[in-house]
Design a protein around this motif. Sequence first.
Motif, PDB file in Angstrom:
ATOM      1  N   PHE A 193      -6.173   5.045   1.522  1.00  0.00           N
ATOM      2  CA  PHE A 193      -5.157   4.452   2.356  1.00  0.00           C
ATOM      3  C   PHE A 193      -5.392   4.616   3.743  1.00  0.00           C
ATOM      4  CE2 PHE A 193      -2.250   8.146   1.872  1.00  0.00           C
ATOM      5  CZ  PHE A 193      -1.843   8.373   2.978  1.00  0.00           C
ATOM      6  N   THR A 194      -5.879   5.809   4.164  1.00  0.00           N
ATOM      7  CA  THR A 194      -6.195   6.117   5.628  1.00  0.00           C
ATOM      8  C   THR A 194      -7.305   5.301   6.109  1.00  0.00           C
ATOM      9  OG1 THR A 194      -5.383   8.356   5.063  1.00  0.00           O
ATOM     10  CG2 THR A 194      -6.661   7.873   7.095  1.00  0.00           C
ATOM     11  N   VAL A 230       0.778  -1.309   0.132  1.00  0.00           N
ATOM     12  CA  VAL A 230       0.113  -0.099   0.195  1.00  0.00           C
ATOM     13  C   VAL A 230       0.886   1.197  -0.033  1.00  0.00           C
ATOM     14  CG1 VAL A 230      -1.844   1.237   1.229  1.00  0.00           C
ATOM     15  CG2 VAL A 230      -1.732  -1.262   1.219  1.00  0.00           C
ATOM     16  N   LEU A 253      -4.965   1.346   6.510  1.00  0.00           N
ATOM     17  CA  LEU A 253      -4.430   1.900   7.993  1.00  0.00           C
ATOM     18  C   LEU A 253      -5.521   1.466   8.941  1.00  0.00           C
ATOM     19  CD1 LEU A 253      -2.303   4.987   7.011  1.00  0.00           C
ATOM     20  CD2 LEU A 253      -1.646   2.590   7.311  1.00  0.00           C
ATOM     21  N   MET A 254      -6.900   1.973   8.819  1.00  0.00           N
ATOM     22  CA  MET A 254      -7.708   1.837   9.731  1.00  0.00           C
ATOM     23  C   MET A 254      -8.101   0.417   9.765  1.00  0.00           C
ATOM     24  SD  MET A 254     -10.307   5.155   9.760  1.00  0.00           S
ATOM     25  CE  MET A 254      -9.714   6.736  10.265  1.00  0.00           C
ATOM     26  N   THR A 263       1.059   3.903  -2.638  1.00  0.00           N
ATOM     27  CA  THR A 263       0.673   5.397  -2.110  1.00  0.00           C
ATOM     28  C   THR A 263       1.809   6.593  -2.924  1.00  0.00           C
ATOM     29  OG1 THR A 263      -0.456   4.608  -0.243  1.00  0.00           O
ATOM     30  CG2 THR A 263       0.369   7.090  -0.260  1.00  0.00           C
ATOM     31  N   VAL A 283      -5.837   9.245  -0.638  1.00  0.00           N
ATOM     32  CA  VAL A 283      -5.156   9.525   0.497  1.00  0.00           C
ATOM     33  C   VAL A 283      -6.324   9.098   1.647  1.00  0.00           C
ATOM     34  CG1 VAL A 283      -5.058  11.491   2.090  1.00  0.00           C
ATOM     35  CG2 VAL A 283      -4.051  11.796  -0.185  1.00  0.00           C
ATOM     36  N   PHE A 284      -7.680   9.293   1.221  1.00  0.00           N
ATOM     37  CA  PHE A 284      -8.730   8.561   2.085  1.00  0.00           C
ATOM     38  C   PHE A 284      -8.791   7.335   2.088  1.00  0.00           C
ATOM     39  CE2 PHE A 284     -10.405  13.101   1.786  1.00  0.00           C
ATOM     40  CZ  PHE A 284     -10.624  13.480   3.104  1.00  0.00           C
TER      41      PHE A 284
END
Lengths: 105, 206
Positions: free
Chosen positions: B196-197, B70, B201-202, B74, B193-194
């Motif tokens: 991968f966040t 990921v 990640l979450m 990114t 960006v949203f």
Amino acid sequence: MSNQHSTVEEHGRPRKHEGPKKHIVAFIFSILLTVIAFATVASGEINETFTYLVLVGMALLQVFIQMAFWMHMKDRGHMFAIVGILTGVFVAFTCVLMAEYWVWW
Amino acid sequence: MSAHSHVDGQLPHEPEKATLEGRNKVLAFWLFLGGETVLFGTLFSAFLALRHQVGDGNPTSQELFQLPLVAAATFILLTSSLTSVFAIQAMHNNKVKAMINWLIVTVILGAGFLGLEIYEFYHYVHEGHGFTTSAFSSSFYTLVGFHGAHVAFGVLWIGLLIAQVFKKGLNTVTAPKIYVAGMYWHFIDVVWVFIFTVVYLMGKVG
């Protein structure tokens, strides 16, 4: 400044072209924020709530930087652009809140 | 105002905004991006509502996601956003050749990102994470796949624009198209960006 070029317009008034400097700064900031977000998760030692806060904070900051500099939103004449995007963000945010707090009530 | 009829045949300072049509195109594209925000907002909300509905025995997000992959995706997409900024700057400086080169780099990086995503999806399906495996997998593929489809469309679109500039040159008709394609590419990066966040990640945190 070496990275600013100027051309002479038809009225003989020189117009300054923006250099690549601030875009590279925006890029470095984006990388930095991304690394912080990934490192927070990868370390696995920080508690969950704080991790979520860091992640959301880094994402919002990065999006703000990219839209302001790379999409020229900070430049003048972007009033309707901001209104259009913010309308979209408002609807999207409402959907997300609904999904997070209402669906599994 | 005939802003594009310059004496020396040079393009105006910001060729994408030299004509009313060009300005309208940029404004309309902002409104389109507002609509795209809503589209992705609904897909994100569906994913957020369903991300814990994995079902018995199916792979969870913690088991599936690999952060290095990921992170690489990114980095590629972020860099391609920067190269598309350089393309627009080259356009503003009337350097057509540099602009085309930066656009080609952008397209190559976009294709690289797509390649990584295809590999990732292929890998997940082999791990037993198909489209209909669970509510989590369906919402995951819908959201991330929609973004991937946007990247694929962008690669095709910018590729065609490069061909058009080769054929017709940079003028007040082609310049707004390139500017708008650049905006589209940044928007795709912002959506990532949203993704991968929120997704990766979450999903790794829990």
